[in-house]
Write a protein that holds these residues in place. Structure first.
Motif, PDB file in Angstrom:
ATOM      1  N   ASN A  48      47.638  42.839  51.982  1.00  0.00           N
ATOM      2  CA  ASN A  48      46.264  42.338  51.972  1.00  0.00           C
ATOM      3  C   ASN A  48      45.347  43.257  51.166  1.00  0.00           C
ATOM      4  OD1 ASN A  48      46.796  40.081  53.504  1.00  0.00           O
ATOM      5  ND2 ASN A  48      46.323  41.086  55.441  1.00  0.00           N
ATOM      6  N   ILE A  49      45.546  44.582  51.344  1.00  0.00           N
ATOM      7  CA  ILE A  49      44.740  45.546  50.602  1.00  0.00           C
ATOM      8  C   ILE A  49      44.988  45.408  49.109  1.00  0.00           C
ATOM      9  CG2 ILE A  49      44.401  48.011  50.138  1.00  0.00           C
ATOM     10  CD1 ILE A  49      45.033  48.492  53.124  1.00  0.00           C
ATOM     11  N   GLN A  50      46.261  45.322  48.745  1.00  0.00           N
ATOM     12  CA  GLN A  50      46.595  45.197  47.344  1.00  0.00           C
ATOM     13  C   GLN A  50      46.024  43.911  46.759  1.00  0.00           C
ATOM     14  OE1 GLN A  50      50.843  45.545  47.596  1.00  0.00           O
ATOM     15  NE2 GLN A  50      50.819  47.752  47.231  1.00  0.00           N
ATOM     16  N   GLU A  51      46.070  42.834  47.530  1.00  0.00           N
ATOM     17  CA  GLU A  51      45.540  41.557  47.054  1.00  0.00           C
ATOM     18  C   GLU A  51      44.038  41.661  46.854  1.00  0.00           C
ATOM     19  OE1 GLU A  51      45.393  37.904  45.554  1.00  0.00           O
ATOM     20  OE2 GLU A  51      47.227  38.980  46.106  1.00  0.00           O
ATOM     21  N   THR A  52      43.347  42.379  47.794  1.00  0.00           N
ATOM     22  CA  THR A  52      41.907  42.560  47.659  1.00  0.00           C
ATOM     23  C   THR A  52      41.580  43.386  46.427  1.00  0.00           C
ATOM     24  OG1 THR A  52      41.665  42.456  50.052  1.00  0.00           O
ATOM     25  CG2 THR A  52      39.817  43.379  48.821  1.00  0.00           C
ATOM     26  N   GLU A  53      42.383  44.458  46.206  1.00  0.00           N
ATOM     27  CA  GLU A  53      42.159  45.293  45.041  1.00  0.00           C
ATOM     28  C   GLU A  53      42.401  44.520  43.746  1.00  0.00           C
ATOM     29  OE1 GLU A  53      44.892  48.409  46.200  1.00  0.00           O
ATOM     30  OE2 GLU A  53      43.237  49.818  46.391  1.00  0.00           O
ATOM     31  N   ARG A  54      43.314  43.556  43.811  1.00  0.00           N
ATOM     32  CA  ARG A  54      43.665  42.803  42.615  1.00  0.00           C
ATOM     33  C   ARG A  54      42.682  41.670  42.346  1.00  0.00           C
ATOM     34  NH1 ARG A  54      49.108  43.000  44.516  1.00  0.00           N
ATOM     35  NH2 ARG A  54      48.825  40.925  45.384  1.00  0.00           N
ATOM     36  N   SER A  55      41.836  41.350  43.301  1.00  0.00           N
ATOM     37  CA  SER A  55      40.975  40.180  43.155  1.00  0.00           C
ATOM     38  C   SER A  55      40.116  40.316  41.909  1.00  0.00           C
ATOM     39  CB  SER A  55      40.096  39.998  44.396  1.00  0.00           C
ATOM     40  OG  SER A  55      39.216  41.082  44.541  1.00  0.00           O
ATOM     41  N   VAL A  56      40.088  39.252  41.133  1.00  0.00           N
ATOM     42  CA  VAL A  56      39.333  39.226  39.882  1.00  0.00           C
ATOM     43  C   VAL A  56      38.057  38.441  40.128  1.00  0.00           C
ATOM     44  CG1 VAL A  56      39.388  38.543  37.471  1.00  0.00           C
ATOM     45  CG2 VAL A  56      41.491  39.297  38.589  1.00  0.00           C
ATOM     46  N   SER A 349      30.907  36.093  47.345  1.00  0.00           N
ATOM     47  CA  SER A 349      31.329  37.457  47.668  1.00  0.00           C
ATOM     48  C   SER A 349      32.207  38.054  46.581  1.00  0.00           C
ATOM     49  CB  SER A 349      32.078  37.464  49.009  1.00  0.00           C
ATOM     50  OG  SER A 349      33.344  36.836  48.878  1.00  0.00           O
ATOM     51  N   ASN A 350      32.765  37.212  45.748  1.00  0.00           N
ATOM     52  CA  ASN A 350      33.608  37.701  44.660  1.00  0.00           C
ATOM     53  C   ASN A 350      33.111  37.152  43.319  1.00  0.00           C
ATOM     54  OD1 ASN A 350      35.823  39.221  43.676  1.00  0.00           O
ATOM     55  ND2 ASN A 350      37.007  37.346  43.439  1.00  0.00           N
ATOM     56  N   THR A 351      31.787  37.115  43.161  1.00  0.00           N
ATOM     57  CA  THR A 351      31.189  36.577  41.935  1.00  0.00           C
ATOM     58  C   THR A 351      30.151  37.544  41.382  1.00  0.00           C
ATOM     59  OG1 THR A 351      31.515  34.286  42.671  1.00  0.00           O
ATOM     60  CG2 THR A 351      29.895  34.653  40.939  1.00  0.00           C
ATOM     61  N   THR A 418      35.644  42.345  34.617  1.00  0.00           N
ATOM     62  CA  THR A 418      36.683  41.355  34.893  1.00  0.00           C
ATOM     63  C   THR A 418      38.082  41.898  34.642  1.00  0.00           C
ATOM     64  OG1 THR A 418      36.486  40.468  32.642  1.00  0.00           O
ATOM     65  CG2 THR A 418      35.171  39.408  34.364  1.00  0.00           C
ATOM     66  N   GLY A 419      38.187  43.156  34.245  1.00  0.00           N
ATOM     67  CA  GLY A 419      39.497  43.730  33.978  1.00  0.00           C
ATOM     68  C   GLY A 419      40.106  43.266  32.679  1.00  0.00           C
ATOM     69  N   SER A 420      39.307  42.651  31.824  1.00  0.00           N
ATOM     70  CA  SER A 420      39.782  42.203  30.522  1.00  0.00           C
ATOM     71  C   SER A 420      39.631  43.342  29.520  1.00  0.00           C
ATOM     72  CB  SER A 420      39.004  40.969  30.065  1.00  0.00           C
ATOM     73  OG  SER A 420      39.024  39.958  31.055  1.00  0.00           O
ATOM     74  N   GLU A 421      40.006  43.088  28.273  1.00  0.00           N
ATOM     75  CA  GLU A 421      39.956  44.135  27.262  1.00  0.00           C
ATOM     76  C   GLU A 421      39.358  43.613  25.968  1.00  0.00           C
ATOM     77  OE1 GLU A 421      43.807  45.773  26.662  1.00  0.00           O
ATOM     78  OE2 GLU A 421      43.935  46.664  28.662  1.00  0.00           O
ATOM     79  N   ILE A 422      38.562  44.454  25.327  1.00  0.00           N
ATOM     80  CA  ILE A 422      38.057  44.137  23.996  1.00  0.00           C
ATOM     81  C   ILE A 422      39.189  44.406  22.999  1.00  0.00           C
ATOM     82  CG2 ILE A 422      36.377  44.734  22.225  1.00  0.00           C
ATOM     83  CD1 ILE A 422      34.463  45.579  24.436  1.00  0.00           C
ATOM     84  N   PRO A 423      39.519  43.444  22.174  1.00  0.00           N
ATOM     85  CA  PRO A 423      40.620  43.643  21.229  1.00  0.00           C
ATOM     86  C   PRO A 423      40.395  44.846  20.322  1.00  0.00           C
ATOM     87  CG  PRO A 423      39.988  41.338  21.314  1.00  0.00           C
ATOM     88  CD  PRO A 423      38.960  42.094  22.088  1.00  0.00           C
ATOM     89  N   ASP A 424      41.449  45.571  20.033  1.00  0.00           N
ATOM     90  CA  ASP A 424      41.368  46.711  19.128  1.00  0.00           C
ATOM     91  C   ASP A 424      40.865  46.253  17.765  1.00  0.00           C
ATOM     92  OD1 ASP A 424      42.369  48.340  21.101  1.00  0.00           O
ATOM     93  OD2 ASP A 424      44.454  48.214  20.391  1.00  0.00           O
ATOM     94  N   GLY A 425      40.005  47.050  17.185  1.00  0.00           N
ATOM     95  CA  GLY A 425      39.528  46.764  15.843  1.00  0.00           C
ATOM     96  C   GLY A 425      38.333  45.848  15.773  1.00  0.00           C
TER      97      GLY A 425
END
Length: 522
Positions: A48-56, A349-351, A418-425
């Motif tokens: 449950n903790i891991q799922e909460t930590e993973r929540s996006v 709560s997750n927005t 959101t845990g996303s990434e800006i593309p290199d370059g």
């Protein structure tokens, strides 16, 4: 549980799960439960903790049209702010930024939000020109200068809408933005839509590991014949869209809607229907995270007096721009409150919720301390300084910061949250605000602010720009420049160059000009 509490729901759940886990470990298998049962419980808690930590988190971006920073009471700047209890509550639940620059007009700011790039990079330097796209319905004009809605069905009695002649305003700033000394002659200089080759925020989120569902509702005003016209929102990464293509709806009570590339005739009240569209789409989402772009037309032209719960507008006259704008802003706040209530506590709560204005308030309605001649369309503070509120999981509550922020910064901020990434370059101008959420008292990461305005035909060099550091602000029009010390003159009442340019002022100007050259050369 109220909205303020709900936004902390996920954080409290995470803390609670850690506490429960610690207690279970401390029990060491004692009591009536067997060791196997205890291990099973421990595993379940850890999962449950891991799922909460993973929540996006979901992302809800709310854009107000022509709303300067002085219009919201929570910022404590304006002399007559609108009544906005829902946005005031949102400010108490999150972090507000009071020193935010957007571009001085709508399309360029929307382009910066989507790309994290300044106008000179995207080519969007002024409002995207209307009716240079593909097929689009045309309406005749009625006696009051508004659209002829006689062909629309379902229209009920509606308030008077005031259609202002903005020609004199445009001609004045055309002189500054387009190096045009005879703005009444010849065709009006054109602007540009957002190139479909630009890598936009919804496309990055949609293609991230979290595979966001994406949708846009409301004002678009970035499309033209060269970038896809009716398909443009899809071209920059939105799975679903229901948008107004132009600068404003034909009327707030009858307009044409682009729904996934198909034009529909709509009637009702535009902001109410936009929120209905938002509710329908968000309610239909499953477990995947979503990114929703809701761009209100309020409180943009045409000015009118809407119905607002709890607000007596019976004494207002349509030409009372200040009072009418307050009523329109109050109705936008009411619709935002309705949307958040329907979304519900668990989803909120997750927005991550963002509220930003696209440029300063229109001059005839802007509020002291800003000058009525220095609002929207200008590079003065009244034209570029807008409210920004961010609330949600991981955002401190009830904090206001005066660090320097640019509208481009939402790009990197939302990608990081959101845990996303800006593309290199990718060349961009965005700085993530995440450090301020971890340490609200942190000093400004930015050491400068920049905005520009130009027409496509005349080019960037002939356009105008503003740049400031922690003290001084330089505004460069094509034919003159102005310099202000914002530490002692935050509302630009005294141009330091009125009596000529001193040696000290020349060095300040050279320093700021050098920074502009550096920005543009990157």
């Amino acid at each position: 549980m109220n909205l303020e509490a709900s936004l902390k729901y996920s954080q409290l759940n995470l803390v609670s799960l850690f506490v429960i886990s610690s207690l279970l470990c401390a029990c060491g298998g004692k009591g009536e439960s067997s060791v196997g049962d205890q291990n099973s419980m421990d595993s379940e808690v850890i999962e449950n903790i891991q799922e909460t930590e993973r929540s996006v988190p979901n992302v809800l971006v709310l854009i107000a049209d022509d709303l300067g920073v002085e219009q919201l009471a929570s910022f404590g700047i304006g002399s007559q702010p609108a009544i906005t209890p829902n946005l005031d509550s949102l400010a108490r639940q999150g972090m507000s930024f009071s020193n935010v620059w957007a571009q001085p007009i709508c399309s360029p700011t929307r382009a910066t939000l989507l790309t994290g790039r300044y106008g000179f990079r995207t080519g969007v330097g002024t409002a995207t020109p209307e009716r240079i796209g593909g097929e689009y319905p045309e309406l005749g004009r009625s006696e009051n200068g508004g659209p002829d809605l006689s062909s629309f069905s379902g229209l009920s009695e509606k308030p008077i809408e005031v259609y202002e002649d903005l020609g004199p305003v445009f001609r004045e700033f055309r002189r500054y933005f387009a190096n045009d000394d005879n703005p009444a002659d010849g065709p009006f200089p054109s602007g540009s839509g957002l190139n479909s080759n630009e890598l936009a925020l919804p496309e990055i989120l949609r293609n991230s590991d979290s595979a966001y569902a994406t949708a846009a509702v409301g004002k678009w005003h970035l499309a033209e014949s060269r970038n896809g016209w009716l398909q443009h929102p899809s071209n920059v990464g939105f799975d679903y869209y229901s948008v107004n293509m132009l600068n404003q709806p034909e009327s707030y009570f009858g307009w044409f809607e682009n729904v996934n590339g198909i034009i529909e005739q709509r009637s009702g009240y535009t902001p109410e229907q936009k929120v209905d569209d938002a509710i329908e789409w968000i309610s239909g989402q499953s477990d995947e995270p979503w990114f929703f772009w809701l761009a209100f037309n309020l409180p943009h032209y045409p000015h009118h007096i809407p119905e607002v719960e709890g607000l007596d507008t019976s004494g207002l006259e349509p030409n009372d721009h200040r009072g009418v704008l307050d009523a329109m802003t109050a109705r936008m706040d009411q619709e935002i409150g309705r949307l958040l209530a329907v979304i519900g506590e668990e989803e909120l709560s997750n927005t991550i919720i963002v509220l930003i204005g696209d440029n300063g308030t229109t001059g005839e309605a802007n509020d002291p301390p800003f000058h009525p001649d220095r609002g929207k369309f200008t590079l003065y503070e009244g034209g570029v300084r807008v409210p920004l509120i961010i609330a949600g999981p991981g955002i401190p509550d009830g904090v206001q910061s005066d660090v320097m922020v640019n509208s481009t910064d939402l790009f990197a901020t939302l990608i990081e949250l959101t845990g996303s990434e800006i593309p290199d370059g990718l060349v961009h101008d965005s700085i993530s605000l995440r450090p301020y959420f971890d340490n609200p008292a942190a000093p400004s990461i930015r050491d400068y602010m920049y905005a520009d305005a130009f027409y496509e035909g005349s080019g960037i060099e002939e356009g105008a720009f503003a740049i400031r550091d922690d003290s001084y602000k330089l505004i460069r029009w094509h034919d003159h420049q102005e310099l202000y010390d914002l530490n002692i003159d935050p509302y630009e009442k005294a141009n330091l160059l009125n009596d000529g340019e001193s040696e000290a002022e020349r060095r300040i100007i050279e320093r700021l000009e050098s920074r502009v050259a550096q920005i543009r050369s990157n």
